[in-house]
Motif scaffolding. Structure first.
Motif, PDB file in Angstrom:
ATOM      1  N   MET A 121      -8.509   1.190  -0.071  1.00  0.00           N
ATOM      2  CA  MET A 121      -7.722   0.014   0.290  1.00  0.00           C
ATOM      3  C   MET A 121      -7.464  -0.828  -0.955  1.00  0.00           C
ATOM      4  O   MET A 121      -8.334  -0.955  -1.812  1.00  0.00           O
ATOM      5  N   VAL A 122      -6.274  -1.398  -1.026  1.00  0.00           N
ATOM      6  CA  VAL A 122      -5.923  -2.332  -2.095  1.00  0.00           C
ATOM      7  C   VAL A 122      -5.807  -3.709  -1.454  1.00  0.00           C
ATOM      8  O   VAL A 122      -5.030  -3.907  -0.528  1.00  0.00           O
ATOM      9  N   ASP A 123      -6.629  -4.651  -1.911  1.00  0.00           N
ATOM     10  CA  ASP A 123      -6.629  -6.024  -1.404  1.00  0.00           C
ATOM     11  C   ASP A 123      -5.921  -6.884  -2.449  1.00  0.00           C
ATOM     12  O   ASP A 123      -6.341  -6.933  -3.609  1.00  0.00           O
ATOM     13  N   VAL A 124      -4.823  -7.539  -2.044  1.00  0.00           N
ATOM     14  CA  VAL A 124      -3.930  -8.184  -3.006  1.00  0.00           C
ATOM     15  C   VAL A 124      -4.052  -9.710  -2.979  1.00  0.00           C
ATOM     16  O   VAL A 124      -3.729 -10.348  -1.983  1.00  0.00           O
ATOM     17  N   PHE A 125      -4.528 -10.258  -4.098  1.00  0.00           N
ATOM     18  CA  PHE A 125      -4.591 -11.706  -4.345  1.00  0.00           C
ATOM     19  C   PHE A 125      -3.559 -12.052  -5.399  1.00  0.00           C
ATOM     20  O   PHE A 125      -3.889 -12.398  -6.526  1.00  0.00           O
ATOM     21  N   ARG A 126      -2.297 -11.887  -5.078  1.00  0.00           N
ATOM     22  CA  ARG A 126      -1.214 -12.230  -5.982  1.00  0.00           C
ATOM     23  C   ARG A 126      -0.173 -12.986  -5.172  1.00  0.00           C
ATOM     24  O   ARG A 126      -0.201 -12.961  -3.947  1.00  0.00           O
ATOM     25  N   ALA A 127       0.783 -13.606  -5.855  1.00  0.00           N
ATOM     26  CA  ALA A 127       1.861 -14.299  -5.154  1.00  0.00           C
ATOM     27  C   ALA A 127       2.646 -13.288  -4.321  1.00  0.00           C
ATOM     28  O   ALA A 127       2.756 -12.115  -4.687  1.00  0.00           O
ATOM     29  N   ALA A 128       3.174 -13.737  -3.203  1.00  0.00           N
ATOM     30  CA  ALA A 128       3.906 -12.856  -2.291  1.00  0.00           C
ATOM     31  C   ALA A 128       5.020 -12.096  -3.003  1.00  0.00           C
ATOM     32  O   ALA A 128       5.276 -10.926  -2.700  1.00  0.00           O
ATOM     33  N   LYS A 169      -2.873   8.526  -2.231  1.00  0.00           N
ATOM     34  CA  LYS A 169      -2.498   7.142  -1.921  1.00  0.00           C
ATOM     35  C   LYS A 169      -3.644   6.474  -1.155  1.00  0.00           C
ATOM     36  O   LYS A 169      -4.390   7.135  -0.444  1.00  0.00           O
ATOM     37  N   PRO A 170      -3.780   5.143  -1.272  1.00  0.00           N
ATOM     38  CA  PRO A 170      -4.784   4.441  -0.467  1.00  0.00           C
ATOM     39  C   PRO A 170      -4.415   4.517   1.014  1.00  0.00           C
ATOM     40  O   PRO A 170      -3.242   4.694   1.361  1.00  0.00           O
ATOM     41  N   LYS A 171      -5.429   4.369   1.884  1.00  0.00           N
ATOM     42  CA  LYS A 171      -5.174   4.322   3.325  1.00  0.00           C
ATOM     43  C   LYS A 171      -4.446   3.043   3.693  1.00  0.00           C
ATOM     44  O   LYS A 171      -3.690   3.007   4.658  1.00  0.00           O
ATOM     45  N   ALA A 172      -4.753   1.964   2.951  1.00  0.00           N
ATOM     46  CA  ALA A 172      -4.234   0.660   3.352  1.00  0.00           C
ATOM     47  C   ALA A 172      -3.974  -0.239   2.156  1.00  0.00           C
ATOM     48  O   ALA A 172      -4.634  -0.132   1.124  1.00  0.00           O
ATOM     49  N   ILE A 173      -3.026  -1.154   2.365  1.00  0.00           N
ATOM     50  CA  ILE A 173      -2.766  -2.240   1.426  1.00  0.00           C
ATOM     51  C   ILE A 173      -2.883  -3.521   2.231  1.00  0.00           C
ATOM     52  O   ILE A 173      -2.293  -3.646   3.307  1.00  0.00           O
ATOM     53  N   TRP A 174      -3.678  -4.439   1.720  1.00  0.00           N
ATOM     54  CA  TRP A 174      -3.986  -5.672   2.444  1.00  0.00           C
ATOM     55  C   TRP A 174      -3.510  -6.860   1.621  1.00  0.00           C
ATOM     56  O   TRP A 174      -3.972  -7.068   0.503  1.00  0.00           O
ATOM     57  N   GLY A 175      -2.575  -7.630   2.165  1.00  0.00           N
ATOM     58  CA  GLY A 175      -2.109  -8.847   1.510  1.00  0.00           C
ATOM     59  C   GLY A 175      -2.903 -10.028   2.034  1.00  0.00           C
ATOM     60  O   GLY A 175      -2.985 -10.243   3.241  1.00  0.00           O
ATOM     61  N   GLN A 176      -3.490 -10.767   1.142  1.00  0.00           N
ATOM     62  CA  GLN A 176      -4.319 -11.918   1.519  1.00  0.00           C
ATOM     63  C   GLN A 176      -3.490 -12.999   2.202  1.00  0.00           C
ATOM     64  O   GLN A 176      -2.279 -12.870   2.340  1.00  0.00           O
ATOM     65  N   LEU A 177      -4.135 -14.079   2.601  1.00  0.00           N
ATOM     66  CA  LEU A 177      -3.453 -15.189   3.266  1.00  0.00           C
ATOM     67  C   LEU A 177      -2.238 -15.624   2.453  1.00  0.00           C
ATOM     68  O   LEU A 177      -2.343 -15.823   1.245  1.00  0.00           O
ATOM     69  N   VAL A 233       1.036   4.572   4.715  1.00  0.00           N
ATOM     70  CA  VAL A 233      -0.023   3.639   4.336  1.00  0.00           C
ATOM     71  C   VAL A 233      -0.004   2.447   5.297  1.00  0.00           C
ATOM     72  O   VAL A 233       1.045   1.852   5.528  1.00  0.00           O
ATOM     73  N   THR A 234      -1.158   2.111   5.854  1.00  0.00           N
ATOM     74  CA  THR A 234      -1.275   0.942   6.727  1.00  0.00           C
ATOM     75  C   THR A 234      -1.149  -0.322   5.886  1.00  0.00           C
ATOM     76  O   THR A 234      -1.718  -0.398   4.795  1.00  0.00           O
ATOM     77  N   VAL A 235      -0.423  -1.321   6.390  1.00  0.00           N
ATOM     78  CA  VAL A 235      -0.285  -2.583   5.673  1.00  0.00           C
ATOM     79  C   VAL A 235      -0.701  -3.724   6.593  1.00  0.00           C
ATOM     80  O   VAL A 235      -0.236  -3.823   7.728  1.00  0.00           O
ATOM     81  N   ILE A 236      -1.590  -4.558   6.089  1.00  0.00           N
ATOM     82  CA  ILE A 236      -2.008  -5.787   6.760  1.00  0.00           C
ATOM     83  C   ILE A 236      -1.630  -6.918   5.804  1.00  0.00           C
ATOM     84  O   ILE A 236      -1.925  -6.837   4.609  1.00  0.00           O
ATOM     85  N   MET A 237      -0.960  -7.965   6.323  1.00  0.00           N
ATOM     86  CA  MET A 237      -0.557  -9.068   5.447  1.00  0.00           C
ATOM     87  C   MET A 237      -0.925 -10.406   6.062  1.00  0.00           C
ATOM     88  O   MET A 237      -1.036 -10.531   7.275  1.00  0.00           O
ATOM     89  N   ASP A 238      -1.081 -11.395   5.182  1.00  0.00           N
ATOM     90  CA  ASP A 238      -1.364 -12.767   5.591  1.00  0.00           C
ATOM     91  C   ASP A 238      -2.657 -12.857   6.403  1.00  0.00           C
ATOM     92  O   ASP A 238      -2.757 -13.609   7.364  1.00  0.00           O
ATOM     93  N   ARG A 239      -3.642 -12.058   5.994  1.00  0.00           N
ATOM     94  CA  ARG A 239      -4.963 -12.058   6.617  1.00  0.00           C
ATOM     95  C   ARG A 239      -6.008 -11.947   5.506  1.00  0.00           C
ATOM     96  O   ARG A 239      -5.700 -11.535   4.395  1.00  0.00           O
ATOM     97  N   CYS A 240      -7.247 -12.267   5.835  1.00  0.00           N
ATOM     98  CA  CYS A 240      -8.337 -12.153   4.864  1.00  0.00           C
ATOM     99  C   CYS A 240      -9.459 -11.312   5.467  1.00  0.00           C
ATOM    100  O   CYS A 240      -9.938 -11.631   6.552  1.00  0.00           O
ATOM    101  N   PRO A 241      -9.874 -10.229   4.776  1.00  0.00           N
ATOM    102  CA  PRO A 241     -10.947  -9.405   5.334  1.00  0.00           C
ATOM    103  C   PRO A 241     -12.259 -10.168   5.517  1.00  0.00           C
ATOM    104  O   PRO A 241     -13.038  -9.850   6.409  1.00  0.00           O
TER     105      PRO A 241
END
Length: 142
Positions: A78-85, A101-109, A125-133
């Motif tokens: 998984m790639v957890d992204v703390f960058r500007a949108a 490829k990663p299973k998931a890409i996660w965009g932080q809040l 690839v699964t994408v989750i956005m605007d959430r925090c693990p």
């Protein structure tokens, strides 16, 4: 996928299946959210790999920092992204170039780019956005 709401099972299954998480935009500053989330994920047993060109070769929370995803020798789940949108699309392109490829890409809040997410999802690839693990994990696992 609807990027406004996510099935809790999808997030629970994802967090339950990934082992190695690359944190893009990781900070060595304990006051920054990425530092706290990295510490949380490490405490939960994940292998966390910080990605930050300005700290490459150094360490954050005892983990070696890499300048970019392509330099990480491990398979990334998984790639957890703390960058500007507006930078999410570039991170997704870099993640999709990885093999495997990663299973998931996660965009932080507040990190959201629906068009970039659709490209990743089209590549499987699964994408989750605007959430925090670090918020979702305690909510879903207790």
């Amino acid at each position: 996928m609807n990027h406004d709401s996510y099935d809790p099972k999808t997030i629970r299954d994802l967090l339950g299946s990934v082992k190695t998480i690359a944190v893009v935009g990781a900070s060595a500053n304990p006051a920054r959210p990425s530092f706290g989330v990295m510490r949380f994920l490490i405490d939960k047993g994940y292998k966390v790999i910080p990605v930050n060109p300005g700290h490459a070769g150094g360490e954050i929370l005892g983990q070696t920092v890499y300048a970019r995803l392509s330099e990480i020798p491990d398979t990334i789940d998984m790639v957890d992204v703390f960058r500007a949108a507006d930078q999410l699309s570039g991170v997704i392109d870099e993640a999709l170039a990885l093999a495997p490829k990663p299973k998931a890409i996660w965009g932080q809040l507040s990190v959201r780019d629906d068009k970039a997410a659709e490209k990743a999802e089209a590549a499987g690839v699964t994408v989750i956005m605007d959430r925090c693990p670090a918020i979702e994990y305690p909510r879903l696992f207790g």
